[in-house]
Design a protein around this motif. Sequence first.
Motif, PDB file in Angstrom:
ATOM      1  N   VAL A 329      14.382  15.014 -23.906  1.00 11.73           N
ATOM      2  CA  VAL A 329      15.548  14.539 -23.148  1.00 11.73           C
ATOM      3  C   VAL A 329      15.713  13.179 -23.170  1.00 11.73           C
ATOM      4  CG1 VAL A 329      17.137  14.817 -21.159  1.00 11.73           C
ATOM      5  CG2 VAL A 329      15.872  16.725 -21.891  1.00 11.73           C
ATOM      6  N   TYR A 330      16.902  12.505 -23.521  1.00 14.26           N
ATOM      7  CA  TYR A 330      17.048  11.219 -23.315  1.00 14.26           C
ATOM      8  C   TYR A 330      18.358  11.020 -22.463  1.00 14.26           C
ATOM      9  CZ  TYR A 330      16.975   6.097 -24.287  1.00 14.26           C
ATOM     10  OH  TYR A 330      16.973   4.763 -24.193  1.00 14.26           O
ATOM     11  N   VAL A 331      18.197  10.357 -21.298  1.00 12.47           N
ATOM     12  CA  VAL A 331      19.310  10.377 -20.293  1.00 12.47           C
ATOM     13  C   VAL A 331      19.936   8.916 -20.688  1.00 12.47           C
ATOM     14  CG1 VAL A 331      19.773  10.012 -17.715  1.00 12.47           C
ATOM     15  CG2 VAL A 331      18.155  11.738 -18.532  1.00 12.47           C
ATOM     16  N   VAL A 332      21.106   9.139 -20.690  1.00  5.54           N
ATOM     17  CA  VAL A 332      22.106   7.901 -20.884  1.00  5.54           C
ATOM     18  C   VAL A 332      23.012   7.745 -19.703  1.00  5.54           C
ATOM     19  CG1 VAL A 332      23.927   7.288 -22.558  1.00  5.54           C
ATOM     20  CG2 VAL A 332      21.994   8.437 -23.524  1.00  5.54           C
ATOM     21  N   ALA A 333      23.237   6.358 -19.187  1.00  5.66           N
ATOM     22  CA  ALA A 333      24.020   6.198 -18.331  1.00  5.66           C
ATOM     23  C   ALA A 333      25.443   5.737 -18.963  1.00  5.66           C
ATOM     24  CB  ALA A 333      23.697   5.045 -17.488  1.00  5.66           C
ATOM     25  N   GLN A 334      26.388   6.369 -18.599  1.00  5.77           N
ATOM     26  CA  GLN A 334      27.771   6.244 -19.304  1.00  5.77           C
ATOM     27  C   GLN A 334      28.258   4.628 -19.184  1.00  5.77           C
ATOM     28  OE1 GLN A 334      29.553   8.122 -21.749  1.00  5.77           O
ATOM     29  NE2 GLN A 334      30.947   6.313 -21.610  1.00  5.77           N
ATOM     30  N   ASP A 335      28.085   4.259 -17.795  1.00  4.26           N
ATOM     31  CA  ASP A 335      28.587   2.882 -17.534  1.00  4.26           C
ATOM     32  C   ASP A 335      27.641   2.500 -16.407  1.00  4.26           C
ATOM     33  OD1 ASP A 335      29.355   3.423 -14.796  1.00  4.26           O
ATOM     34  OD2 ASP A 335      30.807   4.795 -15.599  1.00  4.26           O
ATOM     35  N   ASP A 336      27.903   1.218 -15.934  1.00  4.81           N
ATOM     36  CA  ASP A 336      27.014   0.410 -15.184  1.00  4.81           C
ATOM     37  C   ASP A 336      27.242   0.372 -13.940  1.00  4.81           C
ATOM     38  OD1 ASP A 336      24.684  -1.092 -15.383  1.00  4.81           O
ATOM     39  OD2 ASP A 336      25.827  -3.017 -15.496  1.00  4.81           O
ATOM     40  N   THR A 337      28.271   1.117 -13.307  1.00  5.12           N
ATOM     41  CA  THR A 337      28.314   1.413 -11.998  1.00  5.12           C
ATOM     42  C   THR A 337      27.147   1.784 -11.158  1.00  5.12           C
ATOM     43  OG1 THR A 337      29.066   3.621 -12.007  1.00  5.12           O
ATOM     44  CG2 THR A 337      30.832   1.796 -12.123  1.00  5.12           C
ATOM     45  N   PRO A 338      26.486   1.268  -9.919  1.00  4.72           N
ATOM     46  CA  PRO A 338      25.534   1.685  -9.424  1.00  4.72           C
ATOM     47  C   PRO A 338      25.638   3.266  -9.214  1.00  4.72           C
ATOM     48  CG  PRO A 338      26.609  -0.065  -8.078  1.00  4.72           C
ATOM     49  CD  PRO A 338      27.663   0.374  -9.256  1.00  4.72           C
ATOM     50  N   ALA A 339      26.786   4.075  -9.034  1.00  3.80           N
ATOM     51  CA  ALA A 339      26.824   5.429  -8.938  1.00  3.80           C
ATOM     52  C   ALA A 339      26.054   6.031  -9.839  1.00  3.80           C
ATOM     53  CB  ALA A 339      28.138   5.943  -8.537  1.00  3.80           C
ATOM     54  N   VAL A 340      26.487   5.676 -11.006  1.00  3.64           N
ATOM     55  CA  VAL A 340      25.960   6.461 -12.340  1.00  3.64           C
ATOM     56  C   VAL A 340      24.660   5.913 -12.582  1.00  3.64           C
ATOM     57  CG1 VAL A 340      26.617   6.295 -14.865  1.00  3.64           C
ATOM     58  CG2 VAL A 340      28.291   6.502 -13.457  1.00  3.64           C
ATOM     59  N   ARG A 341      24.548   4.705 -12.672  1.00  2.00           N
ATOM     60  CA  ARG A 341      22.967   4.249 -12.690  1.00  2.00           C
ATOM     61  C   ARG A 341      21.993   5.250 -11.928  1.00  2.00           C
ATOM     62  NH1 ARG A 341      21.591   1.718 -17.475  1.00  2.00           N
ATOM     63  NH2 ARG A 341      23.307   0.651 -18.210  1.00  2.00           N
ATOM     64  N   ASN A 342      22.417   5.141 -10.407  1.00  2.00           N
ATOM     65  CA  ASN A 342      21.472   5.782  -9.703  1.00  2.00           C
ATOM     66  C   ASN A 342      21.420   7.094 -10.273  1.00  2.00           C
ATOM     67  OD1 ASN A 342      20.707   3.529  -8.123  1.00  2.00           O
ATOM     68  ND2 ASN A 342      22.391   3.932  -6.651  1.00  2.00           N
ATOM     69  N   ALA A 343      22.696   7.938 -10.309  1.00  2.00           N
ATOM     70  CA  ALA A 343      22.505   9.471 -10.619  1.00  2.00           C
ATOM     71  C   ALA A 343      21.777   9.535 -12.019  1.00  2.00           C
ATOM     72  CB  ALA A 343      23.803   9.987 -10.934  1.00  2.00           C
ATOM     73  N   ALA A 344      21.728   8.582 -12.841  1.00  2.00           N
ATOM     74  CA  ALA A 344      20.781   8.722 -14.057  1.00  2.00           C
ATOM     75  C   ALA A 344      19.438   8.516 -13.794  1.00  2.00           C
ATOM     76  CB  ALA A 344      21.351   7.540 -15.010  1.00  2.00           C
ATOM     77  N   LEU A 345      19.132   7.819 -12.836  1.00  2.00           N
ATOM     78  CA  LEU A 345      17.618   7.501 -12.463  1.00  2.00           C
ATOM     79  C   LEU A 345      17.193   8.722 -11.612  1.00  2.00           C
ATOM     80  CD1 LEU A 345      15.528   4.944 -12.239  1.00  2.00           C
ATOM     81  CD2 LEU A 345      16.447   4.787 -10.044  1.00  2.00           C
ATOM     82  N   SER A 346      18.195   9.400 -10.808  1.00  2.00           N
ATOM     83  CA  SER A 346      17.512  10.665 -10.178  1.00  2.00           C
ATOM     84  C   SER A 346      17.461  11.792 -11.316  1.00  2.00           C
ATOM     85  CB  SER A 346      18.461  10.811  -9.160  1.00  2.00           C
ATOM     86  OG  SER A 346      18.750  10.112  -8.364  1.00  2.00           O
ATOM     87  N   THR A 348      16.776  11.640 -14.400  1.00  2.00           N
ATOM     88  CA  THR A 348      15.407  11.381 -15.204  1.00  2.00           C
ATOM     89  C   THR A 348      14.249  11.861 -14.428  1.00  2.00           C
ATOM     90  OG1 THR A 348      16.437   9.542 -16.103  1.00  2.00           O
ATOM     91  CG2 THR A 348      14.081   9.953 -16.248  1.00  2.00           C
ATOM     92  N   HIS A 349      14.120  11.303 -13.112  1.00  2.00           N
ATOM     93  CA  HIS A 349      12.672  11.635 -12.064  1.00  2.00           C
ATOM     94  C   HIS A 349      12.774  13.142 -11.923  1.00  2.00           C
ATOM     95  CE1 HIS A 349       9.368  10.719  -9.860  1.00  2.00           C
ATOM     96  NE2 HIS A 349       9.943  11.292  -8.808  1.00  2.00           N
ATOM     97  N   LYS A 350      13.970  13.882 -11.691  1.00  2.00           N
ATOM     98  CA  LYS A 350      13.817  15.286 -11.439  1.00  2.00           C
ATOM     99  C   LYS A 350      13.310  16.197 -12.600  1.00  2.00           C
ATOM    100  CE  LYS A 350      16.987  15.378  -7.263  1.00  2.00           C
ATOM    101  NZ  LYS A 350      18.391  15.293  -7.106  1.00  2.00           N
ATOM    102  N   LEU A 351      14.095  15.659 -13.713  1.00  2.00           N
ATOM    103  CA  LEU A 351      13.490  16.516 -14.991  1.00  2.00           C
ATOM    104  C   LEU A 351      12.033  16.396 -15.145  1.00  2.00           C
ATOM    105  CD1 LEU A 351      16.573  15.828 -17.218  1.00  2.00           C
ATOM    106  CD2 LEU A 351      16.160  18.008 -16.226  1.00  2.00           C
ATOM    107  N   ARG A 352      11.652  15.041 -14.911  1.00  2.00           N
ATOM    108  CA  ARG A 352      10.136  15.008 -15.126  1.00  2.00           C
ATOM    109  C   ARG A 352       9.305  15.625 -13.905  1.00  2.00           C
ATOM    110  NH1 ARG A 352      10.538   8.354 -15.948  1.00  2.00           N
ATOM    111  NH2 ARG A 352      11.068   8.375 -18.215  1.00  2.00           N
TER     112      ARG A 352
END
Length: 425
Positions: A329-346, A348-352
Amino acid sequence: MDIKAPRGVRDILPDESWRWAYVLDVTAKTMADFGHSEIHLPIFEQTELFSRGVGDTTDIVEKEMYSFTDRGGRGITLRPEATAGMVRSAVEHGLCAQGAASRLWCWGPMFRYERPQKGRYRQFFQIDVETLGLAGAVADIEVIALSAEIFRRLGLKNLEVVLNSVGCPKCRPIYREKLLAHFLTNKDKLCKDCLLRLDRNPLRLLDCKEPGCGAVADAAPAIYDCLCDECAAHFEDVQNGLNTLGFRYKLDKRLVRGLDYYTKTAYEILSGDLGAQNAVCGGGRYDNLSESVGGPHLPGVGFAAGVDRILLVMEEQRCSFGKSLKKEVYVVAQDDTPAVRNAALSLTHKLRMEGIPVEQDAGDALGKKRSAKAQMKSADNAGVAWACIVSQDEAQKIVVVMKNMTTGEQTTVQPEEVARRVKEA
Ligand SMILES: [Zn+2]
Ligand SMILES: [Zn+2]
């Protein structure tokens, strides 16, 4: 950068290291099936262990060791081979106390100052196997079978077992005299090195690679007539065992191995695809090694196999290395808002945490965030099965678009659903 790796050593880079992991996985499983336990030994030992154990007149001790005096004034050597250290460890920790047998194995780097060439490095990796505390031929047969089985499981082809006996301290002196006489009458045909070694260790002349010496060695008497009853019976038992197991092997009277500690069995497994450096493993019995380094009587038999060489043969023979570890899987953040960036980070970690291999965008070398388009390109390059694009919908809710990178199909799901869908696919 001016600083390079020293001559004769190399880096095992990521595009190669997964192949090493595969070879070691197969090896570890085979060891377990044969009852050998893994042991980790120090990379350096007291120099004396090798000068007394491997032998003062061997090439290893004479010219190839990385030896130095440490800050406490001790003579230290980077291990040029593993057998002496294994015996040292077994004696030191009483692994074979009260007549117990120990079946051990280890792997790791060894160090020899040799001329580097294809498949030969100054830091090289060996798989090393030792059975300690057993004098009978069954142990020799087991060890030979174990080495052959590792190579069979790795898919190596065109291999040949080559076998010899080098006798024991009772019968080898008789053979030594016979050999010495033969080489003395052919003295004018020998190379400089051989002339030097002649008096000290005429057996070593048998494996000289110089063509002139080779011809003399080919005509030399074989040890078979000189073997004492015990060595002859052991040699026959080993051959009978190999016959029983259906191994093809050939006898080679010139096989003596470059180390002084061998007694009775000496063997190598050769690959037709390696040219002059054609042994993928070599070993034999060493019933007096322990005593020569000051230990109790402790018979042993084992082999060492070079990982670099095994890989070379596997590549030439196009053997399978299993599956490379692919990112799913490659996780892509659609935009640079903190909500989206944090969701992408979470995400990624949950899948791992679910055991799914994932990569995510972590910015660039300047710490700059990258656009969704640039991230999608990375997903493409990574060869993943899924790109998971994290974004916010009109209701400010986090959603994930899962893009199947093979079909191009897209589905919008909740973040919690991603792991299940990846696993089900
Ligand atoms: Zn003997
Ligand atoms: Zn020679």
